[in-house]
Scaffold this active site. Structure first.
Site: not given
Ligand code: MV4
Length: 523
Positions: A171, A213, A255-256, A347
């Protein structure tokens, strides 16, 4: 076992395999295209000689099960391509086995011994003498090693080249590649965080809250939100060990943190000659524990201008990167409606039908044609248009309160029909849902002339969808469709938590089809 067929009847073609491989026929009337070997060097844009027409696949192995295996079989049938199903001992009576032209049992029910066992899957492909493998989603779909093994065996993997799958699987590297190409990303660290000390420096620069992350991550594992300096060292350590345990790689980046983001993703298609098209976005904010429940297109928050702008930058970027086949680029949308790249999926996705419903493009057929070397102009006939609104509800076999998988025999199965309704499923009355696999058993997709029509159509379709014998998420979807916030389009990734907290305190809709009734029907 009415549908079972074993490996013994799988050799429809008695010609020796090697000679057939060496003389792969072209489509009648066309030049014979040399099949490119593993590594797939990018074809130069054919300007000097006439473009070479592809040798269309004669036979495809579907390395998956359930509704997506059936979905791929549908596409193959419409293209006149023979299909080979693989199945575990638990899936002998599955519809993908019944509807494929050939079927090969590849092992016991456990995933590691069947659908995830690369030597078993490749052996089946060799025995059946297929030209290509479609991996569906999940399972081996984003396993670059599997794609490499397939292409080493001179079997086309229907997906991007392995190097690209590998890049997007890291990522932090994907983020750097997108940043370099001009796709908007969130402020954050550059490269892998070497220590909690380095993480602290970046956090101070970016400003709290930040999110740590896992570079090998996905599905929320190895992720930590950090709201202050004091809690950073412990959360850094926890994320790192969680990532190391889950992925065998503890690499982290930062990330922020965006509060209350929406999850919006763009669907693209790319041919082998550098042509990339955007098919617009899907709004996927309604998720529980990183599992999507309901998706729609278009997003209520997307303007035509932003759709075109992001689409253009994605097409240019993915062409530069050398992307081929279908792909999805995930963004977070903040409260100012700005989009930021987070991840790319290499995919076909579960929710691809909502894009199909608003664009009229068959994405799975497109994947097959593009993998066979067709040019974009021959796959899509004209520009991609967006019409109306589509919604998908994922029907999972799971307990309504505990959300645990609910296996067993389906006693009643009444799918709704009518105008604008599509159901992708491999479930049927008297069929058994095995306990070993993903709990998704059906996707109910509707389209309407606008969001209001799609919402009311989905509500009535859910009312008419009866599944008894196992627990499903149908009652949950009925309540979401009745929720005023959902109806107003007020959704973000924190919606479901709020919804579940107030759910049950209000009246359940549609007397006679409430959750309780089907819970009672279980016994
Ligand atoms: C984030 C975020 C807020 N800020 N990144 C969760 C799984 C991963 N694919 C990315 N995710 C998130 N990244 C930043 N910088 C909040 C989430 C997140 C989220 C994102 C998409 C769909 C559902 C979510 C549920 C919780 C947190």
């Amino acid at each position: 076992m009415p549908f079972a067929r074993g490996a013994e009847d799988s050799r429809g073609d008695s010609r020796p395999r090697l000679s057939r491989r060496a003389t792969l026929d072209g489509v009648a009337g066309n030049q014979i295209a040399e099949r490119r070997s593993a590594g797939q060097p990018r074809a130069a844009v054919p300007t000097l000689s006439k473009p070479i027409r592809s040798a269309m696949f004669k036979k495809i192995l579907i390395a998956n099960r359930g509704e997506i295996a059936l979905r791929v079989i549908c596409a193959c049938k419409e293209l006149g391509i023979r299909t080979v199903a693989i199945y575990s001992e638990a899936d002998r009576n599955s519809l993908h086995v019944r509807f494929a032209d050939e079927a090969i049992c590849i092992g016991p029910p456990q995933l590691g011994q069947s659908y995830l066992n690369i030597p078993s899957v490749i052996s089946a492909a060799e025995i059946a003498n297929v030209d290509a493998i479609h991996p569906g989603y999940g399972l081996l779909a984003e396993n670059a090693n599997f794609a490499e093994v397939a292409e080493t065996c001179n079997i086309k993997f229907i997906g991007p080249p392995p190097e690209i799958t590998r890049l997007m699987g890291e990522k932090e590297k994907a983020r750097a590649a997108m940043k370099k190409a001009g796709v908007p990303i969130l402020p954050g660290s550059e490269g892998i965080l070497a220590s909690d000390g380095e993480a602290m420096e970046w956090a101070k620069q970016v400003g709290f809250p930040v999110i740590i992350k896992a570079s090998a991550g996905g599905g929320g594992r190895g992720m930590r939100i950090v709201r202050s300096e004091e809690e950073l060292p412990a959360l850094f350590k926890a994320a790192s060990s969680e990532a190391a345990a889950a992925f065998g790689n503890g690499d982290l980046y930062m990330e922020k943190f965006v509060e209350h983001p929406r999850h919006i993703e763009f669907q693209i298609l790319a041919d082998q000659y550098g042509n990339v098209v955007s098919l617009g976005e899907r709004e996927c904010s309604i998720q529980r524990r990183h599992q999507k429940l309901l998706e729609e297109s278009p997003s209520t928050q997307m303007s035509a201008e932003l759709r075109v702008q992001i689409g253009q930058v994605l097409c240019r970027t993915l062409s530069e990167i050398g992307y081929v086949n279908a792909g999805t680029i995930e963004f977070l949308m903040d409260e100012d409606r700005k989009l930021y790249f987070i991840e790319m999926n290499t995919r076909i996705q579960v929710e691809h039908p909502v894009t199909e419903m608003v664009t009229d493009v068959d994405l799975v057929k497109s994947q097959i044609l593009l993998a066979a070397g067709e040019r974009m102009e021959d796959v899509l006939h004209g520009p991609v248009l967006h019409r109306g609104h589509a919604i998908e509800c994922r029907i999972n076999a799971e307990h309504p309160e505990k959300f645990t998988p609910s296996a067993g025999r389906i006693t009643t199965f009444n799918p709704p029909g009518g105008t604008g309704v599509r159901i992708d499923t491999a479930a049927y009355a008297e069929g058994v849902i095995p306990p070993y696999y993903d709990s998704l058993i059906a996707k109910l997709i509707v389209r309407g002339k606008d969001r209001a029509e799609a919402v009311s159509r989905m509500a009535r379709a859910l009312e008419m969808f009866i599944i008894e014998g196992i627990y499903t998420t149908i009652p949950l979807h009925r309540r979401i469709l009745a929720d005023p916030d959902f109806r107003a389009g007020k959704v973000d990734t924190t919606y479901i938590e709020r919804f579940l907290a107030q759910d049950g305190k209000t009246e359940a809709p549609a007397e006679g089809h409430s959750g309780k009734r089907e819970v009672a029907a279980k016994t």
